[in-house]
Scaffold this active site. Structure first.
Site, short mmCIF file in Angstrom:
data_model
loop_
_atom_site.label_atom_id
_atom_site.label_comp_id
_atom_site.label_asym_id
_atom_site.label_seq_id
_atom_site.Cartn_x
_atom_site.Cartn_y
_atom_site.Cartn_z
N GLY A 33 4.40 2.33 2.71
CA GLY A 33 3.89 1.87 4.01
C GLY A 33 2.70 0.97 3.80
O GLY A 33 2.48 0.46 2.71
N ASN A 34 1.94 0.72 4.86
CA ASN A 34 0.70 -0.05 4.72
C ASN A 34 -0.30 0.43 5.76
O ASN A 34 0.00 1.31 6.56
CB ASN A 34 0.98 -1.56 4.80
N ARG A 35 -1.50 -0.16 5.74
CA ARG A 35 -2.61 0.39 6.51
C ARG A 35 -2.69 -0.12 7.93
O ARG A 35 -3.66 0.13 8.63
CB ARG A 35 -3.91 0.11 5.77
N ALA A 100 2.68 -5.67 10.64
CA ALA A 100 2.46 -5.82 9.20
C ALA A 100 3.77 -5.41 8.53
O ALA A 100 3.96 -4.26 8.13
CB ALA A 100 1.31 -4.95 8.75
#
Ligand code: CTP
Ligand code: CA
Length: 225
Positions: A33-35, A100
């Site tokens: 995943g990402n932030r 994102a």
């Protein structure tokens, strides 16, 4: 009272907004995943709806409430987001790609939980995800297309390169890193379009979203004229 009676500038326009991260499964219990918190995209959806637009929000996995009056479609992976966005894009006037989107996903999802074997590491093979924004911009009947650019350095040059490469109408660039950008309530944006630029100073994401939506309406009008 005067403010609440102000004309709703986006009445009749349909906005499609993507928001949040994407999750790419590795096995049944793990993912990449990402932030991204999704706050910027949700704020854009809310701001557009408040100005009278009909808004569809395609959201990755986030912990946020749906803004009032917004139709929400939940997705998980980049490919799910692509399918939802491409199905919706032709009937919208504006697409704001605030998600994102994960650039890479594992080349295969393991059907069972990966197990350690001895003391060795693990190499994951990754393949590139489709570029949703570029695909929308390449549609024959495309909406007004607005991208974001998250950069840790050379913000303006990298963002302008993305604007040109993906043939966007506008890009909103921001610096990301440990102390700015993701997982925060405030942000600063640099707006670029083919023949101009404008800096939107550091502000609450909801305030920035209102300014961004107003600029989109202006630029879209200028393009049509
Ligand atoms: N984007 C997208 N699909 C992808 C990757 C990015 O739609 N697979 C969109 C994002 O929503 C954003 C814009 O493209 O609006 C730019 O995303 P960014 O990650 O900054 O750029 P990339 O083109 O992915 O390039 P890189 O990460 O290598 O800088
Ligand atoms: Ca990327």
């Amino acid at each position: 009272l005067a403010a609440s009676r102000a004309p709703r500038t986006l009445a009749g326009l349909k906005f499609l907004v993507s928001a949040g991260p994407t999750f790419e499964d590795i096995d049944p219990v793990r993912f990449i995943g990402n932030r991204s918190s999704g706050r910027m995209g949700f704020a854009v959806a809310e701001a557009a709806a408040r100005e009278g637009a009909q808004v569809t929000l395609v959201a990755g996995p986030v912990a946020l409430a749906t803004p009032a009056g917004v139709e929400r479609i939940d997705v998980r992976s980049a490919r799910e987001m692509r399918d939802a966005v491409l199905a919706q894009a032709p009937r919208h006037d504006v697409f704001v790609s605030a998600a994102a989107v994960g650039d890479f996903r594992p080349s295969a999802v393991a059907p069972q939980k990966l197990k350690k074997s001895g003391d060795g590491g693990l190499e994951l093979a990754l393949v590139q995800n489709p570029d949703i924004l570029a695909e929308v911009a390449a549609l024959p009947q495309r909406p007004f297309v607005v991208g974001f650019a998250a950069e840790t350095e050379n913000v303006e040059a990298y963002a302008r390169a993305k604007l040109e490469r993906k043939r966007l109408d506008m890009i909103a660039a921001n610096r990301v890193g440990a102390d700015c950008g993701f997982e925060r309530d405030d942000n600063a944006l640099l707006l670029l379009w083919p023949d101009g630029r404008e800096e939107l100073a550091q502000a609450d994401k909801r305030e920035l979203a209102r300014a961004l939506v107003a600029r989109i309406a202006e630029r879209r009008g200028a393009k049509d004229a």
